[in-house]
Design a protein around this motif. Structure first.
Motif, PDB file in Angstrom:
ATOM      1  N   LYS A   1       3.580  16.469   1.164  1.00  0.00           N
ATOM      2  CA  LYS A   1       2.458  15.573   1.459  1.00  0.00           C
ATOM      3  C   LYS A   1       2.083  14.753   0.226  1.00  0.00           C
ATOM      4  CE  LYS A   1      -2.443  16.154   1.970  1.00  0.00           C
ATOM      5  NZ  LYS A   1      -3.508  17.101   2.256  1.00  0.00           N
ATOM      6  N   TYR A   2       1.991  15.418  -0.940  1.00  0.00           N
ATOM      7  CA  TYR A   2       1.609  14.724  -2.159  1.00  0.00           C
ATOM      8  C   TYR A   2       2.714  13.798  -2.655  1.00  0.00           C
ATOM      9  CZ  TYR A   2      -2.361  17.867  -2.372  1.00  0.00           C
ATOM     10  OH  TYR A   2      -3.512  18.529  -2.082  1.00  0.00           O
ATOM     11  N   ILE A   3       3.939  14.188  -2.454  1.00  0.00           N
ATOM     12  CA  ILE A   3       5.064  13.346  -2.876  1.00  0.00           C
ATOM     13  C   ILE A   3       5.107  12.074  -2.032  1.00  0.00           C
ATOM     14  CG2 ILE A   3       7.553  13.246  -3.189  1.00  0.00           C
ATOM     15  CD1 ILE A   3       5.973  15.179  -5.066  1.00  0.00           C
ATOM     16  N   LYS A   4       4.866  12.209  -0.753  1.00  0.00           N
ATOM     17  CA  LYS A   4       4.835  11.035   0.124  1.00  0.00           C
ATOM     18  C   LYS A   4       3.678  10.113  -0.250  1.00  0.00           C
ATOM     19  CE  LYS A   4       7.001  13.296   4.054  1.00  0.00           C
ATOM     20  NZ  LYS A   4       6.819  13.816   5.410  1.00  0.00           N
ATOM     21  N   ALA A   5       2.531  10.677  -0.558  1.00  0.00           N
ATOM     22  CA  ALA A   5       1.372   9.874  -0.954  1.00  0.00           C
ATOM     23  C   ALA A   5       1.665   9.129  -2.255  1.00  0.00           C
ATOM     24  CB  ALA A   5       0.144  10.751  -1.110  1.00  0.00           C
ATOM     25  N   ALA A   6       2.278   9.811  -3.215  1.00  0.00           N
ATOM     26  CA  ALA A   6       2.621   9.166  -4.487  1.00  0.00           C
ATOM     27  C   ALA A   6       3.625   8.037  -4.258  1.00  0.00           C
ATOM     28  CB  ALA A   6       3.189  10.183  -5.464  1.00  0.00           C
ATOM     29  N   GLY A   7       4.579   8.259  -3.381  1.00  0.00           N
ATOM     30  CA  GLY A   7       5.549   7.213  -3.049  1.00  0.00           C
ATOM     31  C   GLY A   7       4.877   6.002  -2.423  1.00  0.00           C
ATOM     32  N   ASP A   8       3.906   6.246  -1.582  1.00  0.00           N
ATOM     33  CA  ASP A   8       3.165   5.138  -0.970  1.00  0.00           C
ATOM     34  C   ASP A   8       2.411   4.332  -2.028  1.00  0.00           C
ATOM     35  OD1 ASP A   8       4.051   5.834   1.550  1.00  0.00           O
ATOM     36  OD2 ASP A   8       2.219   6.914   2.089  1.00  0.00           O
ATOM     37  N   TYR A   9       1.783   5.041  -2.982  1.00  0.00           N
ATOM     38  CA  TYR A   9       1.068   4.345  -4.053  1.00  0.00           C
ATOM     39  C   TYR A   9       2.030   3.517  -4.908  1.00  0.00           C
ATOM     40  CZ  TYR A   9      -3.062   7.216  -3.124  1.00  0.00           C
ATOM     41  OH  TYR A   9      -4.144   7.828  -2.545  1.00  0.00           O
ATOM     42  N   LEU A  10       3.176   4.109  -5.231  1.00  0.00           N
ATOM     43  CA  LEU A  10       4.155   3.377  -6.040  1.00  0.00           C
ATOM     44  C   LEU A  10       4.683   2.145  -5.311  1.00  0.00           C
ATOM     45  CD1 LEU A  10       6.165   6.288  -7.651  1.00  0.00           C
ATOM     46  CD2 LEU A  10       4.721   4.636  -8.830  1.00  0.00           C
ATOM     47  N   TRP A  11       4.950   2.294  -4.021  1.00  0.00           N
ATOM     48  CA  TRP A  11       5.449   1.169  -3.228  1.00  0.00           C
ATOM     49  C   TRP A  11       4.419   0.043  -3.190  1.00  0.00           C
ATOM     50  CZ3 TRP A  11       9.544  -1.127  -1.835  1.00  0.00           C
ATOM     51  CH2 TRP A  11       9.561  -2.022  -0.774  1.00  0.00           C
ATOM     52  N   LYS A  12       3.172   0.390  -2.963  1.00  0.00           N
ATOM     53  CA  LYS A  12       2.102  -0.616  -2.933  1.00  0.00           C
ATOM     54  C   LYS A  12       1.990  -1.312  -4.291  1.00  0.00           C
ATOM     55  CE  LYS A  12      -1.698  -2.513  -1.266  1.00  0.00           C
ATOM     56  NZ  LYS A  12      -1.762  -3.455  -0.195  1.00  0.00           N
ATOM     57  N   GLY A  13       2.091  -0.540  -5.383  1.00  0.00           N
ATOM     58  CA  GLY A  13       2.047  -1.119  -6.726  1.00  0.00           C
ATOM     59  C   GLY A  13       3.200  -2.083  -6.960  1.00  0.00           C
ATOM     60  N   CYS A  14       4.384  -1.727  -6.486  1.00  0.00           N
ATOM     61  CA  CYS A  14       5.549  -2.619  -6.624  1.00  0.00           C
ATOM     62  C   CYS A  14       5.342  -3.912  -5.848  1.00  0.00           C
ATOM     63  CB  CYS A  14       6.815  -1.929  -6.131  1.00  0.00           C
ATOM     64  SG  CYS A  14       7.394  -0.620  -7.205  1.00  0.00           S
ATOM     65  N   LEU A  15       4.815  -3.811  -4.641  1.00  0.00           N
ATOM     66  CA  LEU A  15       4.582  -5.011  -3.835  1.00  0.00           C
ATOM     67  C   LEU A  15       3.551  -5.929  -4.485  1.00  0.00           C
ATOM     68  CD1 LEU A  15       4.571  -3.577  -0.206  1.00  0.00           C
ATOM     69  CD2 LEU A  15       6.378  -4.852  -1.361  1.00  0.00           C
ATOM     70  N   ILE A  16       2.511  -5.352  -5.057  1.00  0.00           N
ATOM     71  CA  ILE A  16       1.491  -6.159  -5.727  1.00  0.00           C
ATOM     72  C   ILE A  16       2.080  -6.850  -6.947  1.00  0.00           C
ATOM     73  CG2 ILE A  16      -0.658  -6.011  -7.048  1.00  0.00           C
ATOM     74  CD1 ILE A  16      -1.509  -3.795  -5.061  1.00  0.00           C
ATOM     75  N   ALA A  17       2.911  -6.126  -7.713  1.00  0.00           N
ATOM     76  CA  ALA A  17       3.534  -6.709  -8.905  1.00  0.00           C
ATOM     77  C   ALA A  17       4.501  -7.829  -8.520  1.00  0.00           C
ATOM     78  CB  ALA A  17       4.268  -5.634  -9.692  1.00  0.00           C
ATOM     79  N   LEU A  18       5.299  -7.603  -7.496  1.00  0.00           N
ATOM     80  CA  LEU A  18       6.230  -8.648  -7.049  1.00  0.00           C
ATOM     81  C   LEU A  18       5.486  -9.854  -6.519  1.00  0.00           C
ATOM     82  CD1 LEU A  18       8.981  -6.550  -5.275  1.00  0.00           C
ATOM     83  CD2 LEU A  18       9.214  -7.868  -7.389  1.00  0.00           C
ATOM     84  N   ASP A  19       4.414  -9.617  -5.825  1.00  0.00           N
ATOM     85  CA  ASP A  19       3.590 -10.702  -5.315  1.00  0.00           C
ATOM     86  C   ASP A  19       3.057 -11.547  -6.467  1.00  0.00           C
ATOM     87  OD1 ASP A  19       2.327 -12.129  -3.218  1.00  0.00           O
ATOM     88  OD2 ASP A  19       0.462 -11.046  -3.594  1.00  0.00           O
ATOM     89  N   ALA A  20       2.668 -10.906  -7.543  1.00  0.00           N
ATOM     90  CA  ALA A  20       2.147 -11.627  -8.707  1.00  0.00           C
ATOM     91  C   ALA A  20       3.256 -12.415  -9.401  1.00  0.00           C
ATOM     92  CB  ALA A  20       1.517 -10.649  -9.692  1.00  0.00           C
ATOM     93  N   VAL A  21       4.429 -11.820  -9.489  1.00  0.00           N
ATOM     94  CA  VAL A  21       5.540 -12.481 -10.184  1.00  0.00           C
ATOM     95  C   VAL A  21       6.042 -13.689  -9.391  1.00  0.00           C
ATOM     96  CG1 VAL A  21       7.951 -12.185 -10.910  1.00  0.00           C
ATOM     97  CG2 VAL A  21       6.267 -10.422 -11.429  1.00  0.00           C
ATOM     98  N   PHE A  22       6.173 -13.541  -8.110  1.00  0.00           N
ATOM     99  CA  PHE A  22       6.715 -14.624  -7.285  1.00  0.00           C
ATOM    100  C   PHE A  22       5.649 -15.547  -6.726  1.00  0.00           C
ATOM    101  CE2 PHE A  22      10.197 -11.419  -6.719  1.00  0.00           C
ATOM    102  CZ  PHE A  22      11.118 -12.112  -7.493  1.00  0.00           C
ATOM    103  N   HIS A  23       4.394 -15.279  -6.991  1.00  0.00           N
ATOM    104  CA  HIS A  23       3.276 -16.118  -6.535  1.00  0.00           C
ATOM    105  C   HIS A  23       3.314 -16.363  -5.026  1.00  0.00           C
ATOM    106  CE1 HIS A  23       2.301 -16.810 -10.681  1.00  0.00           C
ATOM    107  NE2 HIS A  23       3.530 -17.217 -10.922  1.00  0.00           N
ATOM    108  N   VAL A  24       3.635 -15.316  -4.273  1.00  0.00           N
ATOM    109  CA  VAL A  24       3.696 -15.419  -2.818  1.00  0.00           C
ATOM    110  C   VAL A  24       2.366 -14.910  -2.277  1.00  0.00           C
ATOM    111  CG1 VAL A  24       4.856 -14.636  -0.729  1.00  0.00           C
ATOM    112  CG2 VAL A  24       6.177 -15.057  -2.809  1.00  0.00           C
ATOM    113  N   ARG A  25       1.683 -15.735  -1.557  1.00  0.00           N
ATOM    114  CA  ARG A  25       0.400 -15.333  -0.967  1.00  0.00           C
ATOM    115  C   ARG A  25       0.394 -15.718   0.483  1.00  0.00           C
ATOM    116  NH1 ARG A  25      -2.509 -11.809  -3.998  1.00  0.00           N
ATOM    117  NH2 ARG A  25      -1.944 -12.227  -6.084  1.00  0.00           N
TER     118      ARG A  25
END
Length: 64
Positions: free
Chosen positions: A40-64
């Motif tokens: 359960k905790y590993i899945k939650a951590a993976g979800d947080y990491l995935w969301k962080g990656c998407l936010i970072a990529l969104d910032a880099v590529f300026h996609v809104r």
């Protein structure tokens, strides 16, 4: 009403990664099995990491 939004998307992505690290620290590691005991905790951590990656990529590529 206060606006608590983070204006720097990379800072927000780092916050998600930090949250994932905290979640991982809460779970128990079994050295004999070389894995974590509560998925359960590993899945939650993976979800947080995935969301962080998407936010970072969104910032880099300026996609809104």
């Amino acid at each position: 009403m206060e606006n608590n939004q983070i204006t720097d998307p990379m800072a927000e992505a780092r916050r998600y990664v930090a949250n994932a690290e905290e979640v991982i620290k809460r779970t128990k590691y079994d050295p004999e099995l070389k894995s974590y005991t509560d998925s359960k905790y590993i899945k939650a951590a993976g979800d947080y990491l995935w969301k962080g990656c998407l936010i970072a990529l969104d910032a880099v590529f300026h996609v809104r």
